[in-house]
Design an enzyme around this catalytic site. Structure first.
Site, PDB file in Angstrom:
ATOM      1  CB  SER A 115      -0.964   0.017   1.187  1.00  0.00           C
ATOM      2  OG  SER A 115      -0.271   0.080   2.414  1.00  0.00           O
TER       3      SER A 115
ATOM      4  CE  LYS B 250      -3.674   1.853   4.930  1.00  0.00           C
ATOM      5  NZ  LYS B 250      -3.323   1.273   3.614  1.00  0.00           N
TER       6      LYS B 250
END
Length: 263
Positions: free
Chosen positions: A156, A205
């Site tokens: 990611s 996040k």
């Protein structure tokens, strides 16, 4: 007809297995992981005392601002998550209850998962380097890029790695920084052709990004709706689908000209 006493006795008898069932459910481990905002790292600088991006074979710019990759932290594959944990996490905005199989490959042990995540990170770094050099019309024959990010696995960080390489080599293309001196955060996989992919956990996040000072968050376009669910105040979402689009959005944001997409 049952008498009142008989009815009470019947309810009591039925309640015994129900209480036992609830007690068992409360104590039994469930197939979930509890996730929360994790660490972030500035790919333009150092992480744990080691430079994240090191480039040789080409002039490297001195950069201002930050490009922070983001992570989530989840309970391990062997951790016992119980009903109370699930209920608690369900009502908290700083946690998410996720099926364990969506966090860890089904049937893998901890060592295999670590090896899998390390392999994905290495593949992501190779793709990020190739995408950035291709975007800049450079070749890997003359330019060598080394990426180091301790204690982080998975793919990611790919987008942020690519952007960091571009910023260090070319900036905004006209002498300025991609960040414009800001703290930019984001997430997203990337392939060698510069296509950005979804990653999951974006709502957590965004919280990690804002906690660590970011004001702009680059998010895979397909995950805009997820990113908006718990969006912290003061954090601007910028959806991206390609490395080229991400660079263009950051340049437009820096110069205050052109279109900056939004979720």
């Amino acid at each position: 007809m049952l008498s009142r006493l008989t009815r009470l006795q019947a309810v009591a008898v039925c309640a015994v297995p129900l209480v036992a069932l609830l007690a068992t459910a409360a104590l039994a481990p469930l197939p979930f992981s509890v996730a929360q905002p994790g660490m972030t790292a500035n790919v333009l600088g150092e992480n744990q005392g080691t430079q994240v991006i090191t480039i040789s074979g080409a002039p490297v710019r001195k950069t201002e601002g930050q490009l922070r990759m983001t992570t989530i932290e989840a309970t391990g594959p062997d951790a016992s998550v119980r009903l109370g944990d699930v209920i608690d996490g369900w009502f908290r905005t700083d946690q998410a209850i996720m099926p364990r199989d969506s966090v860890y490959p089904s049937g893998d042990n901890t060592k295999e998962i670590e090896e899998h995540n390390t392999e994905q990170m290495e593949q992501s770094q190779d793709a990020a380097t190739e995408a950035a050099l291709k975007y800049l019309d450079l070749t890997g024959d003359g330019v060598e890029v080394d990426l180091e990010l301790a204690d982080v696995g998975g793919p990611s960080a790919g987008l942020l790695f690519s952007l960091g390489i571009v910023d260090k080599l070319d900036g905004d293309g006209s002498g300025g920084d991609l960040t414009g001196g800001r703290t930019i955060a984001g997430t997203g996989t990337i392939d060698a052709d510069g296509k950005v992919g979804a990653v999951g956990g974006v709502a957590l996040k965004t919280q990690a990004a804002r906690r660590d000072g970011a004001t702009v968050f680059l998010v895979p376009k397909a995950e805009c709706s997820d990113a908006r669910t718990e969006l912290p105040e003061g954090l601007r979402l910028v959806p991206v689908t390609t490395l080229k689009g991400a660079v263009s959005a950051l340049v437009a944001l820096e110069k205050g000209k052109g279109s900056v997409p939004s979720c």
